[in-house]
Each structure stands twice: as structure tokens, then as C-alpha cells.
Design a protein around this motif. Structure first.
Motif, PDB file in Angstrom:
ATOM      1  N   PHE A 148       0.807  -1.216   0.000  1.00 47.18           N
ATOM      2  CA  PHE A 148       0.000   0.000   0.000  1.00 47.18           C
ATOM      3  C   PHE A 148       0.843   1.270   0.000  1.00 47.18           C
ATOM      4  CE2 PHE A 148      -3.809  -2.426   0.468  1.00 47.18           C
ATOM      5  CZ  PHE A 148      -4.810  -1.571   0.012  1.00 47.18           C
ATOM      6  N   THR A 149       2.083   1.193   0.454  1.00 48.71           N
ATOM      7  CA  THR A 149       2.985   2.337   0.325  1.00 48.71           C
ATOM      8  C   THR A 149       3.212   2.646  -1.143  1.00 48.71           C
ATOM      9  OG1 THR A 149       4.145   1.863   2.415  1.00 48.71           O
ATOM     10  CG2 THR A 149       5.320   3.177   0.781  1.00 48.71           C
ATOM     11  N   VAL A 150       3.553   1.626  -1.894  1.00 50.61           N
ATOM     12  CA  VAL A 150       3.829   1.790  -3.324  1.00 50.61           C
ATOM     13  C   VAL A 150       2.568   2.177  -4.090  1.00 50.61           C
ATOM     14  CG1 VAL A 150       4.535   0.583  -5.432  1.00 50.61           C
ATOM     15  CG2 VAL A 150       5.800   0.225  -3.289  1.00 50.61           C
ATOM     16  N   LEU A 151       1.470   1.481  -3.833  1.00 55.45           N
ATOM     17  CA  LEU A 151       0.239   1.748  -4.576  1.00 55.45           C
ATOM     18  C   LEU A 151      -0.344   3.121  -4.240  1.00 55.45           C
ATOM     19  CD1 LEU A 151      -1.612  -1.707  -4.613  1.00 55.45           C
ATOM     20  CD2 LEU A 151      -0.182  -0.650  -6.361  1.00 55.45           C
ATOM     21  N   THR A 152      -0.137   3.598  -3.017  1.00 53.02           N
ATOM     22  CA  THR A 152      -0.616   4.933  -2.661  1.00 53.02           C
ATOM     23  C   THR A 152       0.100   5.999  -3.485  1.00 53.02           C
ATOM     24  OG1 THR A 152      -1.217   4.330  -0.393  1.00 53.02           O
ATOM     25  CG2 THR A 152      -0.762   6.653  -0.801  1.00 53.02           C
ATOM     26  N   VAL A 153       1.424   5.854  -3.629  1.00 48.92           N
ATOM     27  CA  VAL A 153       2.185   6.812  -4.438  1.00 48.92           C
ATOM     28  C   VAL A 153       1.721   6.770  -5.892  1.00 48.92           C
ATOM     29  CG1 VAL A 153       4.476   7.406  -5.325  1.00 48.92           C
ATOM     30  CG2 VAL A 153       4.207   6.730  -2.933  1.00 48.92           C
ATOM     31  N   LEU A 154       1.552   5.568  -6.440  1.00 51.54           N
ATOM     32  CA  LEU A 154       1.090   5.440  -7.825  1.00 51.54           C
ATOM     33  C   LEU A 154      -0.324   5.974  -7.991  1.00 51.54           C
ATOM     34  CD1 LEU A 154       2.400   1.868  -8.774  1.00 51.54           C
ATOM     35  CD2 LEU A 154       3.451   4.082  -9.263  1.00 51.54           C
ATOM     36  N   LEU A 155      -1.178   5.675  -7.011  1.00 51.95           N
ATOM     37  CA  LEU A 155      -2.567   6.121  -7.054  1.00 51.95           C
ATOM     38  C   LEU A 155      -2.653   7.641  -7.155  1.00 51.95           C
ATOM     39  CD1 LEU A 155      -5.676   5.741  -6.600  1.00 51.95           C
ATOM     40  CD2 LEU A 155      -5.186   5.860  -4.152  1.00 51.95           C
ATOM     41  N   LEU A 156      -1.916   8.330  -6.305  1.00 50.59           N
ATOM     42  CA  LEU A 156      -1.983   9.790  -6.253  1.00 50.59           C
ATOM     43  C   LEU A 156      -1.209  10.443  -7.394  1.00 50.59           C
ATOM     44  CD1 LEU A 156      -1.597  10.270  -2.392  1.00 50.59           C
ATOM     45  CD2 LEU A 156      -3.691  10.370  -3.735  1.00 50.59           C
ATOM     46  N   ALA A 157      -0.093   9.837  -7.788  1.00 53.72           N
ATOM     47  CA  ALA A 157       0.739  10.436  -8.835  1.00 53.72           C
ATOM     48  C   ALA A 157       0.101  10.345 -10.216  1.00 53.72           C
ATOM     49  CB  ALA A 157       2.101   9.756  -8.859  1.00 53.72           C
ATOM     50  N   ASN A 203      -0.596   3.180   3.564  1.00 50.67           N
ATOM     51  CA  ASN A 203      -1.202   4.369   2.980  1.00 50.67           C
ATOM     52  C   ASN A 203      -0.623   5.639   3.608  1.00 50.67           C
ATOM     53  OD1 ASN A 203      -4.058   6.286   3.277  1.00 50.67           O
ATOM     54  ND2 ASN A 203      -3.367   5.664   1.262  1.00 50.67           N
ATOM     55  N   ILE A 204      -0.467   5.609   4.921  1.00 53.63           N
ATOM     56  CA  ILE A 204       0.118   6.755   5.634  1.00 53.63           C
ATOM     57  C   ILE A 204       1.576   6.969   5.196  1.00 53.63           C
ATOM     58  CG2 ILE A 204       0.878   7.556   7.916  1.00 53.63           C
ATOM     59  CD1 ILE A 204      -1.633   6.201   9.083  1.00 53.63           C
ATOM     60  N   ALA A 205       2.315   5.873   5.049  1.00 51.66           N
ATOM     61  CA  ALA A 205       3.716   5.967   4.620  1.00 51.66           C
ATOM     62  C   ALA A 205       3.823   6.542   3.210  1.00 51.66           C
ATOM     63  CB  ALA A 205       4.380   4.592   4.674  1.00 51.66           C
ATOM     64  N   GLY A 206       2.917   6.121   2.322  1.00 56.92           N
ATOM     65  CA  GLY A 206       2.920   6.635   0.956  1.00 56.92           C
ATOM     66  C   GLY A 206       2.671   8.128   0.904  1.00 56.92           C
ATOM     67  N   ILE A 207       1.675   8.591   1.654  1.00 58.20           N
ATOM     68  CA  ILE A 207       1.372  10.027   1.715  1.00 58.20           C
ATOM     69  C   ILE A 207       2.548  10.785   2.321  1.00 58.20           C
ATOM     70  CG2 ILE A 207      -0.142  11.759   2.758  1.00 58.20           C
ATOM     71  CD1 ILE A 207      -2.374   9.584   2.712  1.00 58.20           C
ATOM     72  N   SER A 208       3.129  10.223   3.373  1.00 56.04           N
ATOM     73  CA  SER A 208       4.269  10.859   4.036  1.00 56.04           C
ATOM     74  C   SER A 208       5.442  11.025   3.076  1.00 56.04           C
ATOM     75  CB  SER A 208       4.710  10.036   5.249  1.00 56.04           C
ATOM     76  OG  SER A 208       3.672   9.915   6.200  1.00 56.04           O
ATOM     77  N   GLY A 209       5.710   9.983   2.283  1.00 55.96           N
ATOM     78  CA  GLY A 209       6.813  10.048   1.324  1.00 55.96           C
ATOM     79  C   GLY A 209       6.624  11.160   0.314  1.00 55.96           C
ATOM     80  N   ILE A 210       5.388  11.335  -0.143  1.00 52.06           N
ATOM     81  CA  ILE A 210       5.092  12.402  -1.102  1.00 52.06           C
ATOM     82  C   ILE A 210       5.291  13.772  -0.458  1.00 52.06           C
ATOM     83  CG2 ILE A 210       3.263  13.474  -2.479  1.00 52.06           C
ATOM     84  CD1 ILE A 210       2.068  10.644  -2.828  1.00 52.06           C
ATOM     85  N   LEU A 211       4.797  13.939   0.767  1.00 49.68           N
ATOM     86  CA  LEU A 211       4.918  15.223   1.460  1.00 49.68           C
ATOM     87  C   LEU A 211       6.377  15.559   1.776  1.00 49.68           C
ATOM     88  CD1 LEU A 211       1.864  15.039   3.913  1.00 49.68           C
ATOM     89  CD2 LEU A 211       2.068  16.358   1.795  1.00 49.68           C
TER      90      LEU A 211
END
Length: 275
Positions: A148-157, A203-211
Motif C-alpha cells: 500500500f505504500t507503493v500503490l498509494t504513491v502510484l494512485l496519487l501520482a 497508505n500513511i507511509a505513501g502520503i508521508s513520502g510524497i509530502l
């Protein structure tokens, strides 16, 4: 792709944390109401659901065993190396998010000390596919966090602008994440809530990485040609590790990761030589 991802990633705000944190609070509240804060009661309240899913999903052992490999950061990130050629900004966020997810995973496992299914369930009551895990590190599922870390980044990007396409994209990505994460229950490695909580943390980690990447451009060098030899060396090492995995477990998912690595190395090498 790069322009779209840059724009989309710049739109991510801290209020994106609201939903996953709310979900964690709801789960925490339900566990409190059920008096399930001890390891024994935590396992007990979800055993029926976990065993049910395990028995159903394990009917597809080869599929589950391939799916669960995508929770390995090396495999899923190797599969996505080709994206670095078209959208370096996505990879910058993936690197930051992956580091954050790794930092979050171990402390949670150490704190909760939840036994794995194989350590507490009767051996003939569920199915184990692949390695048998018997430690006290079941919560949260590290594979689910990675997925979900990876998919969250792909989802938002890569979020489309069109509303209909946006709904389809969100459904596809979340559905894929759920299926891949549930493979951890299917192979008998985790309890159901381990996977649910791990997915939310991912999901939280993915958002955090983007921020983090919005404010700290520590990985901005990856799209500069003078640093391409570093990428070539890194991806070559990953290629060797994937080949070793293929020799140990001849799984189709490893070949997809290997192919992505080889294509990426080839294109980066060609571009660097041209320079």
C-alpha cells in the motif's frame, strides 16, 4: 506522464492523513470495545474470519504465492524501475515512502508482539503456502505496508482528471492492493487484521513520502545523467538478487521484475553512452 505526476504529487496535502488515521482510530475503538487489546483476544476475535479467508484463498496456491512476493520491496520496486525513465518524480516519492514504511514497520511489530498464525493455530485448521512463520511479529503485516505504500504513491501520482476515469483508477488500485495484501492471509502468514492495519499504515507511509519529497529534494539527482552509473550499478545488484530468487523459487512474478530491471538498465546505459 512526468508532467501529470509532478502536478498530481504537488496537490497532495497533510489533510490526506485524515481518512487513514480515522480508520486506525475506528479499529482501535472496536478492539477496545471487544476487549481485544491482549494478544490472545486480538487473535481470538478474528480467527474465524482469518481461517475462512485462508481456506478459500489457499485454493489458488500458485497465485497466492506469486501475489505475496509483491510485498517484498525488492520485487515490487524492481517491477516499477521502468517508471524512472518516464517520471523520476514518482520514483523520488517511492524512495522516501519506502524508507518511511521500513522505519514504521519494525517498531510496531516489536511493540505489539502478536504471534503468527502458525504459532497459535492448530496445524490442520489452516493452510500454509511457502515458508512457515512462527515468531511474535504478526502485527502489522510488513508486506501489506509495502504494497500500500507503493500503490498509494502510484494512485496519487497518476490520478486522472476525468471523474469517471478517476473512480475507475481508485477502484482498480485499491482493489489490487486488497487482493495482494490478502494473499498474506492466503499463505497463512498473517491474521486478517494484521493485513488491514498494515495496509492503512502503508497508505500513511505513501502520503508521508510524497509530502517529504515536496519539501526535501534529496532524491532529485536520480534524473540527472551524470548519476546514471549509480542507477546502473544499483539496478544491476537488484538484478543479481532477483536471479538468485529465481533459482530458489522459480516464480513468474520474479521474471517480470527481472525483465523490467534489464530493460531499464539497457535504456539508461544507451542514453548515458549517447551523452
Amino acid at each position: 506522464m512526468n508532467e501529470t505526476s509532478v502536478l498530481n504529487l504537488s496537490k497532495v496535502k497533510s489533510n490526506y492523513f485524515f481518512l487513514p488515521i480515522l480508520l486506525l482510530m475506528v479499529i482501535g475503538g472496536c478492539l477496545y470495545v471487544s476487549d481485544a487489546y491482549s494478544a490472545e483476544s486480538y487473535i481470538s476475535i478474528q480467527k474465524d474470519a482469518s481461517v475462512y479467508l485462508n481456506l478459500r484463498l489457499s485454493k489458488f496456491p500458485r497465485l497466492m504465492y506469486n501475489f505475496t512476493q509483491l510485498g517484498d520491496a525488492l520485487i515490487i520496486l524492481s517491477l516499477l524501475t521502468i517508471i524512472i525513465l518516464y517520471s523520476p518524480r514518482i520514483w523520488e516519492s517511492l524512495i522516501s515512502a519506502s524508507i518511511i514504511s521500513a522505519v514504521l514497520c519494525s517498531p510496531f511489530k516489536w511493540f505489539f508482539q502478536i504471534p503468527r498464525p502458525a504459532a497459535v493455530w492448530e496445524k490442520d485448521s489452516f493452510v500454509i503456502i511457502g515458508k512457515t512463520y512462527v515468531g511474535n511479529n504478526s502485527l502489522p503485516s510488513g508486506h501489506s505496508i509495502t504494497i500500500f505504500t507503493v500503490l498509494t504513491v502510484l494512485l496519487l501520482a497518476l490520478m486522472p482528471k476525468n471523474t469517471t476515469r478517476k473512480i475507475i483508477w481508485i477502484t482498480l488500485m485499491i482493489g489490487t492492493g486488497i487482493l495482494l495484501s490478502l494473499s498474506r492471509v492466503g499463505v497463512g502468514a498473517h491474521h486478517l487484521l494484521d493485513v488491514v492495519i498494515g495496509s492503512i499504515i502503508g497508505n500513511i507511509a505513501g502520503i508521508s513520502g510524497i509530502l517529504v519529497n515536496q519539501n526535501i529534494k534529496v532524491w532529485s539527482w536520480i534524473d540527472k545523467k551524470k548519476y546514471h552509473p549509480v542507477l546502473i550499478i544499483l539496478f544491476t545488484v537488484c538484478t543479481i538478487v532477483v536471479i538468485i530468487k529465481i533459482r530458489q523459487d522459480n516464480l513468474p512474478v520474479f521474471y517480470f521484475s527481472l525483465l523490467s530491471l534489464l530493460i531499464t538498465i539497457y535504456i539508461i546505459l544507451i542514453n548515458y553512452v549517447k551523452k
